[in-house]
Write an enzyme that holds these catalytic residues in place. Structure first.
Site, PDB file in Angstrom:
ATOM      1  N   ASP A 478       0.830  -1.206   0.000  1.00 46.56           N
ATOM      2  CA  ASP A 478       0.000   0.000   0.000  1.00 46.56           C
ATOM      3  C   ASP A 478       0.863   1.255   0.000  1.00 46.56           C
ATOM      4  O   ASP A 478       2.061   1.202   0.317  1.00 46.56           O
ATOM      5  CB  ASP A 478      -0.915  -0.018   1.235  1.00 46.56           C
ATOM      6  CG  ASP A 478      -2.268   0.600   0.956  1.00 46.56           C
ATOM      7  OD1 ASP A 478      -2.360   1.440   0.044  1.00 46.56           O
ATOM      8  OD2 ASP A 478      -3.235   0.254   1.661  1.00 46.56           O
ATOM      9  N   ASP A 547     -10.763   2.010  -3.346  1.00 49.27           N
ATOM     10  CA  ASP A 547     -11.388   1.523  -2.113  1.00 49.27           C
ATOM     11  C   ASP A 547     -12.909   1.516  -2.264  1.00 49.27           C
ATOM     12  O   ASP A 547     -13.618   0.945  -1.448  1.00 49.27           O
ATOM     13  CB  ASP A 547     -10.999   2.420  -0.927  1.00 49.27           C
ATOM     14  CG  ASP A 547      -9.638   2.044  -0.369  1.00 49.27           C
ATOM     15  OD1 ASP A 547      -9.065   1.025  -0.800  1.00 49.27           O
ATOM     16  OD2 ASP A 547      -9.135   2.781   0.504  1.00 49.27           O
TER      17      ASP A 547
HETATM   18  C1  GLA Z   1      -5.868   1.627   2.125  1.00 48.99           C
HETATM   19  C2  GLA Z   1      -6.239   0.506   1.196  1.00 48.99           C
HETATM   20  C3  GLA Z   1      -7.284  -0.382   1.841  1.00 48.99           C
HETATM   21  C4  GLA Z   1      -6.777  -0.904   3.154  1.00 48.99           C
HETATM   22  C5  GLA Z   1      -6.358   0.246   4.032  1.00 48.99           C
HETATM   23  C6  GLA Z   1      -5.663  -0.236   5.290  1.00 48.99           C
HETATM   24  O1  GLA Z   1      -6.907   2.535   2.259  1.00 48.99           O
HETATM   25  O2  GLA Z   1      -6.675   0.995  -0.030  1.00 48.99           O
HETATM   26  O3  GLA Z   1      -7.626  -1.451   0.983  1.00 48.99           O
HETATM   27  O4  GLA Z   1      -5.719  -1.794   2.944  1.00 48.99           O
HETATM   28  O5  GLA Z   1      -5.454   1.118   3.375  1.00 48.99           O
HETATM   29  O6  GLA Z   1      -5.286   0.796   6.112  1.00 48.99           O
END
Ligand code: GLA
Length: 734
Positions: A478, A547
């Protein structure tokens, strides 16, 4: 003397070409870069300048040299409007591709063609190199074009070398400088976005002047817009009709795309690393290779163009593009930060129950002095949180093994929380201004990847995880923060290289990881789709588009992403976002790389049964979805439904996904959807799959010829009561 005469003759408007023999001006040299369908053609003019004379569908016969005479678009005052690599500071007055300051402070540049070389670098892949030199200063540019014959994709980049004494400062150093001839009739589609709102398309006619699309965000560079775009010539291209160029930059940092309709009504496209707050210094003998810009051209609309790109991506770019992928259950939305060993072990059991390949442990598993119980601490402290997981990760990997599922883990190794041991131990590793207030993005800061020690640390995060858990089978990488207040303690007085060196550092880390762990699947995530490009996808097997997993939103978003990226790279999960049925959510996620992020134990029996059956169907169809040809049949932007089809390479199998996107009274799909890409002479059994347990299919199974399916089509019968329908096609006879 010859030069002077040429200039005089030009002024007298006497065609120089006619007098070439007489004046012994170098013969017009034509160099073509070709793919199966397209040609990018250059001409060396009488002033030894390299100009583009053609970009489009390949001519059947070699008549390219006759092209320039057909254009009567006015005066090209500099002779280099169509320069293959426009230098700044000499006679140019349009947008430059390259700008420099020489050691003596002089800012001029004029590039002369010296030679070219063409060689096949691998079967079906040809590299063309043009050597250009400045006449006055010892500076060389090598311009590269790599053409992928059968995929019809060309990559363009440059290598700039300082051969002079003293420092050369590069103030702009583009990767591509394309020229599209037209008549002031170019249509640009580009994308805006934000968290959970990625890939919102905008199409407009370009007007004279320069339109700039760029990013200054540093790490999560695509948060507001990606570098990918579409340019149509003459009229906005449709799926099947029109001349269209689709392209993007292979760079995971600041980019800059310029679209300039010039005084001759032609379009100049310049793409490269953004020179915002950036200048790159080359000492004598040093060079800089710019990232690659990829593009394809199609005279058969956007569908053909994106299939070109998908094939190229799978065959040449994406890590393991021809391989397989793992379906998974992620715990992010099921638990967020609130979990312990017991809860996770139960979820691992659920992964098995569901029938997926892997369990993915998301954020929240690390940090002790500063535990990661929220998004405001612990990034940088990659030691297992002893309270939540007293027996470490190993026991989870073990449980997964017992349940015959694989185990994967989330990391965000480029980042640091101010509340972390790392921040206190190594403040000099953190990107922040020494004398200014710290600004945080999601409560965090970015580590300085221009620093080799930091590169080693980030590599170590991954390497340690694999060393301690050799059976770890998947990483979600990430990157949630943009770079505020860019300043590198390590670079000291060379701050102007910071943004470039950050990305170079990132690639070095990824390169090293891939040397040791060449195939382990890794998901590229950036708070959703904040970082997706073919520079990064060489190290990743898939990316997280957003997301936002509301399936209705995803129909549109995945539709737009599909112009640039193949389904095998697009992770799509069934989650709690949206209030549609589990069937609708799963049907949408099956268009990409299927995963789940739900509380399996809360599913009703029928829902669980449905999911299991859908996963089994997906496993049967995975080759078609991951490696097949994509046809966008009906656009959600213009219809009540969206229809997307994948056809296997051998035309043996296909799948058609259709979704209702308009829930107004009695809205459905009035007319048959014509299928594409089938063998007209073959017969296909068309059957509805993913039928909800206990429900009746809405589509009657039948055998049709490919000819019928492509000329008449079938109606998937999508409507309010059955808003998504999946049809499977199987060849039953030639
Ligand atoms: C980001 C990612 C999510 C998740 C969160 C965890 O927002 O896009 O899928 O993994 O971080 O903190």
């Amino acid at each position: 003397m010859i030069k002077v005469l040429t200039v005089v003759l030009k002024r007298l408007m006497i065609p120089v070409v006619l007098l070439c023999g007489l004046l012994q001006v170098a013969a017009q040299e034509i160099i073509t870069v070709e793919t199966a369908e397209n040609a990018l053609v250059f001409e060396v003019n009488e002033d030894s300048e390299l100009n583009a004379i053609y970009l489009g569908e390949k001519l059947q016969y070699d008549e390219y040299s006759k092209i320039p005479a057909q254009y009567k678009q006015g005066s090209n005052y500099t002779g280099i409007y169509a320069s293959a690599y426009t230098p700044a500071g000499s006679k140019n007055f349009l947008e430059p591709a390259v700008e420099v300051t020489h050691a003596d402070g002089n800012m001029s540049l004029s590039l002369e063609y010296v030679s070219s070389e063409q060689k096949e670098v691998s079967p079906g892949v040809t590299e063309t190199m043009f050597l250009l030199k400045d006449k006055v200063y010892a500076l060389e540019v090598k311009l590269f074009y790599k053409s992928y014959e059968k995929e019809n994709v060309i990559e363009s980049w440059s290598l700039i070398e300082n051969k002079a004494e003293g420092e050369l400062q590069l103030r702009k150093f583009a990767s591509a400088n394309l020229y599209l001839y037209g008549n002031n009739d170019f249509w640009l589609t580009h994308y805006s976005g934000d968290w959970a709102m990625e890939m919102k398309p905008e199409t407009s006619k370009l007007s004279h002047g320069v339109k700039v699309l760029d990013s200054k965000l540093g790490s999560r560079a695509n948060l507001f817009q990606p570098s990918v775009f579409t340019v149509s010539l003459g009229a906005p291209a449709t799926e099947e009709y029109g001349n269209v160029l689709i392209g993007g930059l292979e760079w995971s940092g600041n980019f800059r795309n310029e679209f300039e309709v010039d005084p001759l009504n032609n379009l100049r496209i310049i793409s490269g690393i953004n020179n915002y707050a950036t200048a790159y210094t080359l000492e004598k003998g040093e060079n800089l290779t710019t990232p690659k810009f990829w593009f394809t051209f199609s005279n058969k609309g956007k569908g053909n163009a994106s299939r070109n790109i998908h094939r190229w991506a799978r065959n040449h770019k994406v890590l393991d593009g021809q391989g397989s992928r793992l379906t998974l259950l992620n715990n992010w939305e099921a638990t967020y930060f609130d979990f312990n060993e017991k809860k996770l072990k139960k979820l691992i059991g659920d992964a098995k129950k569901l029938g997926v390949d892997l369990f993915l442990l998301d954020d929240g598993w690390f940090g002790n002095t500063y535990p990661r119980n929220n998004d405001d601490a612990a990034l940088g402290d990659w030691d297992v949180n002893r309270k939540k997981l007293p027996n470490g990760i190993g026991t989870l990997v073990e449980t997964a093994k017992k349940n015959q599922v694989k185990f994967g883990i989330w990391i965000e190794p480029e980042m640091v929380s101010p509340d972390s041991e790392l921040y206190h131990k190594h403040p000099e590793w953190v990107i922040k201004q020494p004398q200014r207030e710290e600004y945080y993005f999601r409560n965090q800061l970015v580590l300085d990847l221009s620093n080799p020690e930091v590169q080693e640390f980030v590599y170590g995060v991954v390497d340690n995880l694999f060393t301690e858990n050799p059976e770890l089978a998947y990483i979600k990488w990430d990157c949630n923060a943009v770079i505020y207040n860019a300043y590198s303690d390590y670079l000291g007085e060379d701050q102007s290289e910071f943004y470039v060196r950050y990305v170079q550092g990132l690639y070095q880390v990824l390169e090293k990881i891939r040397e040791k762990y060449p195939t382990v699947p890794m998901m590229l995530c950036s708070g959703g789709g904040g970082r997706v490009d073919y520079g990064a996808l060489q190290y990743f097997t898939e990316f997280w588009p957003s997301d936002n997993t509301d399936p209705l939103e995803r129909v549109y978003m995945q539709w737009e992403y599909s112009f640039f990226y193949p389904a095998i790279t697009m992770a799509a999960h069934v989650t709690d976002w949206g209030d549609q049925s589990v069937k609708f959510k799963t049907d949408v996620a099956m268009m990409g790389k299927l995963g789940f992020d739900i509380v399996v134990s809360e599913l009703e029996d029928k829902e669980l049964e449905f999911c299991k059956q859908a996963i089994a169907n997906y496993n049967e169809l995975e080759d078609v979805i991951w490696h097949g040809d994509l046809y966008r049949l009906r656009s959600p932007w213009e219809n009540n439904i969206a229809s997307v089809m994948y056809v296997g390479e051998q035309q043996e199998e296909a799948v058609v996904f259709s979704y209702l996107v308009n829930y107004r009274y009695e809205q459905g799909n009035p007319t048959p959807v014509k299928l594409k890409g089938l063998d007209p002479d073959a017969s296909y059994a068309v059957e509805e799959i993913n039928v909800y347990p206990g429900a009746q299919p809405v589509f009657k199974s039948e055998i049709y010829t490919g000819d019928y399916l492509m000329k008449v089509g079938v109606n998937p019968n999508v409507k309010k009561d059955n808003p998504s329908v999946v049809l499977k096609l199987k060849r039953v006879a030639k």
